[in-house]
Design an enzyme around this catalytic site. Structure first.
Site, PDB file in Angstrom:
ATOM      1  N   HIS A   1       1.159  -1.567   0.311  1.00 57.20           N
ATOM      2  CA  HIS A   1      -0.334   0.026  -0.417  1.00 57.20           C
ATOM      3  C   HIS A   1       0.800   1.366   0.082  1.00 57.20           C
ATOM      4  O   HIS A   1       0.350   2.428  -1.003  1.00 57.20           O
ATOM      5  CB  HIS A   1      -0.902  -0.095   0.784  1.00 57.20           C
ATOM      6  CG  HIS A   1      -2.180  -1.046   1.423  1.00 57.20           C
ATOM      7  ND1 HIS A   1      -1.774  -2.312   2.711  1.00 57.20           N
ATOM      8  CD2 HIS A   1      -2.670  -1.177   0.569  1.00 57.20           C
ATOM      9  CE1 HIS A   1      -2.990  -2.738   2.063  1.00 57.20           C
ATOM     10  NE2 HIS A   1      -3.170  -2.941   1.310  1.00 57.20           N
TER      11      HIS A   1
ATOM     12  N   CYS B   1     -10.540 -17.387  -7.254  1.00 53.93           N
ATOM     13  CA  CYS B   1     -10.503 -16.927  -7.621  1.00 53.93           C
ATOM     14  C   CYS B   1      -9.114 -16.111  -7.076  1.00 53.93           C
ATOM     15  O   CYS B   1      -8.303 -16.612  -6.404  1.00 53.93           O
ATOM     16  CB  CYS B   1     -11.036 -15.428  -7.100  1.00 53.93           C
ATOM     17  SG  CYS B   1     -10.146 -13.975  -6.647  1.00 53.93           S
TER      18      CYS B   1
HETATM   19  N1  MSP Z   1     -10.991  -0.637  -1.404  1.00 55.84           N
HETATM   20  C1  MSP Z   1     -10.378  -1.107  -2.612  1.00 55.84           C
HETATM   21  C2  MSP Z   1      -9.747   0.527  -2.952  1.00 55.84           C
HETATM   22  C3  MSP Z   1     -11.187   1.398  -3.916  1.00 55.84           C
HETATM   23  S1  MSP Z   1     -10.665   2.579  -4.490  1.00 55.84           S
HETATM   24  C4  MSP Z   1     -11.974   3.961  -5.752  1.00 55.84           C
HETATM   25  C5  MSP Z   1      -9.419  -1.861  -2.354  1.00 55.84           C
HETATM   26  N2  MSP Z   1      -8.406  -1.794  -1.173  1.00 55.84           N
HETATM   27  S2  MSP Z   1      -6.822  -2.280  -1.486  1.00 55.84           S
HETATM   28  O1  MSP Z   1      -6.937  -1.985   0.541  1.00 55.84           O
HETATM   29  O2  MSP Z   1      -7.017  -3.935  -1.373  1.00 55.84           O
HETATM   30  O3  MSP Z   1      -6.303  -1.542  -1.776  1.00 55.84           O
HETATM   31  C6  MSP Z   1      -5.616  -2.022  -3.040  1.00 55.84           C
HETATM   32  C7  MSP Z   1      -4.729  -1.411  -3.146  1.00 55.84           C
HETATM   33  O4  MSP Z   1      -3.341  -1.228  -2.841  1.00 55.84           O
HETATM   34  C8  MSP Z   1      -4.160  -1.872  -4.900  1.00 55.84           C
HETATM   35  O5  MSP Z   1      -5.258  -1.300  -5.990  1.00 55.84           O
HETATM   36  C9  MSP Z   1      -2.653  -1.445  -5.055  1.00 55.84           C
HETATM   37  O6  MSP Z   1      -3.017   0.300  -5.229  1.00 55.84           O
HETATM   38  C10 MSP Z   1      -2.148  -1.401  -3.774  1.00 55.84           C
HETATM   39  N3  MSP Z   1      -1.418  -2.390  -3.135  1.00 55.84           N
HETATM   40  C11 MSP Z   1      -2.020  -3.468  -2.452  1.00 55.84           C
HETATM   41  N4  MSP Z   1      -0.957  -4.750  -2.718  1.00 55.84           N
HETATM   42  C12 MSP Z   1       0.010  -4.633  -3.246  1.00 55.84           C
HETATM   43  C13 MSP Z   1       1.304  -5.247  -3.627  1.00 55.84           C
HETATM   44  N5  MSP Z   1       1.243  -5.762  -3.443  1.00 55.84           N
HETATM   45  N6  MSP Z   1       1.907  -4.194  -5.184  1.00 55.84           N
HETATM   46  C14 MSP Z   1       1.896  -3.186  -5.302  1.00 55.84           C
HETATM   47  N7  MSP Z   1       0.646  -2.617  -4.499  1.00 55.84           N
HETATM   48  C15 MSP Z   1       0.117  -3.371  -3.344  1.00 55.84           C
HETATM   49  O7  MSP Z   1      -8.715  -2.340  -3.609  1.00 55.84           O
END
Ligand code: MSP
Length: 508
Positions: free
Chosen positions: A28, A151
């Protein structure tokens, strides 16, 4: 007489809003750091920047996480975890201007207003749906999306769901979306992702349900629909709206007009469909302009493994930064992984880059030259000497504007290496004995180069840039000059007292 107003440009940049089913991990912070770098770069250029991040709080996942943690009061749980996200970004030096939580009133007001607009447009209808729902993705999956029935992202079997729901008529916008994408090649970045989105819109996109029944969380379906009492809005429909609710949609038209459309939505490649298909269609339905660009970066693994809680490798960004420092992590994330591609976060590589590039090539360079200035010139900057960095700046700007962040760093490092070469070939310690004039020129060129380097580095490694300016004795004045002035050769004044402080990157 004709008056000309030069208005400063605005730059509105967003990250995805993160689920609060856990605290942030390094993945993140990758997205958030890139957004921070771009926000800082545009601020440095004098633009009016709005950098937004936040938390996605109306998801069933969050409720489950609250239950697991033993917290019965969901609001208390959300407040606690949202605060952890905010504190993490603060401690990680993230310069976001706003933080939106989707349980805030300003968001709910905007969601209601948006729903009403789309409702009146007759783009919402009642229907029934049966499908496979992945709670991890908060999305329905097609059989063809699954691998061995699971999934592929969450490695779990989705749940069969049959519901009567309200649907958003996204297919009405299929042609308009394809036309928009065709006419705006910059909209989806990197280019390689465009086909994936176009195929989805053209061949697979179906109207999607925007309500859930009996969910234990979520924004109630707005009254205008006169819909079932136990239904709430589908979390993605509400979450995407954070980008407009944070800037006053439905409440503060002046602010909204100032910042919308967003200049850049930065997202991970996992959520590109939501941002490049559903979201623009929702905006078209509400009669709003579309964002200028969506950039999807890749995912990274840690020492070759997918980041996951069960593997125990969900590194806390603050933990790693305790050992290496925040700037070294920022440097590593940008240098190691080309933006848009997948990559690996390995401690071995981080150590290597820290020692070779940060401690040796940059840190040593600066401290050696400051030490020489103290030794040979009593710590005072010698008389100005000419040189040019014009082309380096031009290339740097092009890279930063086009989100080629690792290439921008590569260019900066060419300057660092050239500076090291100058020391090796000019041998200031020998010049000190035979040619004072040449020595003064060499030292001035190096010190002034550092001033430029600090500007170029500032968006990527803000703490390091500040330390370099401090070492050069110009920490305060440097912030007062404009970007244009900063780029001119000769900003460093003769006689400015330098100070060799602690090592920029102490040996580990
Ligand atoms: N809540 C939704 C997004 C809503 S936007 C209107 C969501 N959240 S999440 O907590 O799952 O965060 C997703 C984002 O975190 C990914 O799209 C990415 O930007 C980032 N990442 C999470 N794990 C990651 C990695 N391992 N590597 C790079 N980015 C990562 O989806």
């Amino acid at each position: 007489m004709q008056y000309k107003f030069i208005m400063s440009k605005k730059f509105y940049i967003t990250t995805p809003i993160y689920y609060v089913n856990d605290k942030p991990h390094i993945g993140h912070s990758y997205t958030t750091t890139i957004a921070d770098i771009l926000a800082r770069y545009h601020r440095m250029k004098g633009e009016k920047v709005l950098f937004l991040t936040g938390t996605d709080e109306n998801s069933q996942k969050n409720v489950e996480a609250a239950e697991k943690s033993g917290e019965k009061n969901i609001k208390k749980y959300l407040d606690k975890i949202a605060a952890i996200w905010q504190e993490t970004w603060d401690s990680f030096g993230i310069s976001n201007d706003d933080f939106i939580r989707t349980t805030e009133k300003r968001h709910i007001v905007a969601v209601n207003k948006f729903f009403e607009t789309v409702w009146k447009k007759k783009d919402i209808y009642e229907g029934s749906y049966e499908g496979w729902y992945c709670a991890g993705c908060e999305a329905f999956k097609k059989e063809s999306d699954l691998v061995n029935g699971l999934c592929p992202d969450h490695k779990k079997a989705p749940e069969k769901i049959k519901e009567n729901n309200l649907f958003f008529r996204v297919t009405k916008y299929r042609d308009a979306l394809l036309e928009f994408i065709g006419k705006n090649p910059e909209f989806i970045q990197p280019k390689s992702r465009r086909n994936e989105v176009v195929n989805f819109i053209r061949d697979y996109m179906e109207d999607f349900s925007i309500t859930r029944e009996n969910a234990s969380c979520g924004i109630p379906v707005p009254k205008i629909a006169k819909y079932k009492k136990n239904a709430s809005l589908y979390v993605w429909f509400d979450a995407l709206l954070n980008y407009v609710s944070a800037i006053g949609y439905g409440k503060n038209p002046a602010k909204f007009k100032k910042f919308w459309p967003a200049d850049l939505h930065l997202v991970g490649k996992d959520i590109i469909k939501f941002h490049c298909a559903y979201w623009p269609a929702m905006l078209m339905s509400a009669g709003l302009p579309l964002p200028k660009k969506v950039f999807a970066h890749g995912f990274f693994t840690i020492n070759g493994e997918k980041i996951s809680k069960s593997l125990g490798n969900a590194i806390d960004p603050l933990e790693v930064s305790k050992k290496f420092g925040i700037d070294a992590i920022r440097y590593f994330l940008i240098r190691e992984i080309r933006l848009g591609e997948d990559g690996d976060f390995s401690f071995e590589r981080l150590n290597e880059r820290y020692n070779n590039e940060l401690a040796n090539e940059l840190g040593n360079l600066i401290s050696r030259v400051l030490a020489m200035t103290e030794k040979y010139f009593d710590g005072k900057t010698p008389k100005k000497a000419p040189a040019r960095l014009f082309y380096a700046w031009k290339e740097y700007d092009e890279d930063m504007e086009n989100l080629r962040l690792n290439e921008a760093l590569e260019k900066i490092w060419q300057i660092v290496r050239e500076a090291n070469r100058i020391i090796d070939s000019e041998r200031p310690w020998e010049l000190a004995k035979i040619n004072q004039k040449r020595l003064a020129e060499v030292i001035y060129v190096l010190l002034e180069t550092f001033r430029h380097l600090a500007w170029m580095l500032y968006p990527i490694m803000p703490g390091t840039a500040e330390k370099i300016w401090e070492g050069l004795g110009i920490a305060k004045s440097e912030k007062k000059i404009t970007y244009k002035q900063a780029r001119k050769w000769g900003g460093l004044k003769q006689g400015t007292k330098v100070k060799k402080g602690e090592a920029l990157f102490p040996r580990l």
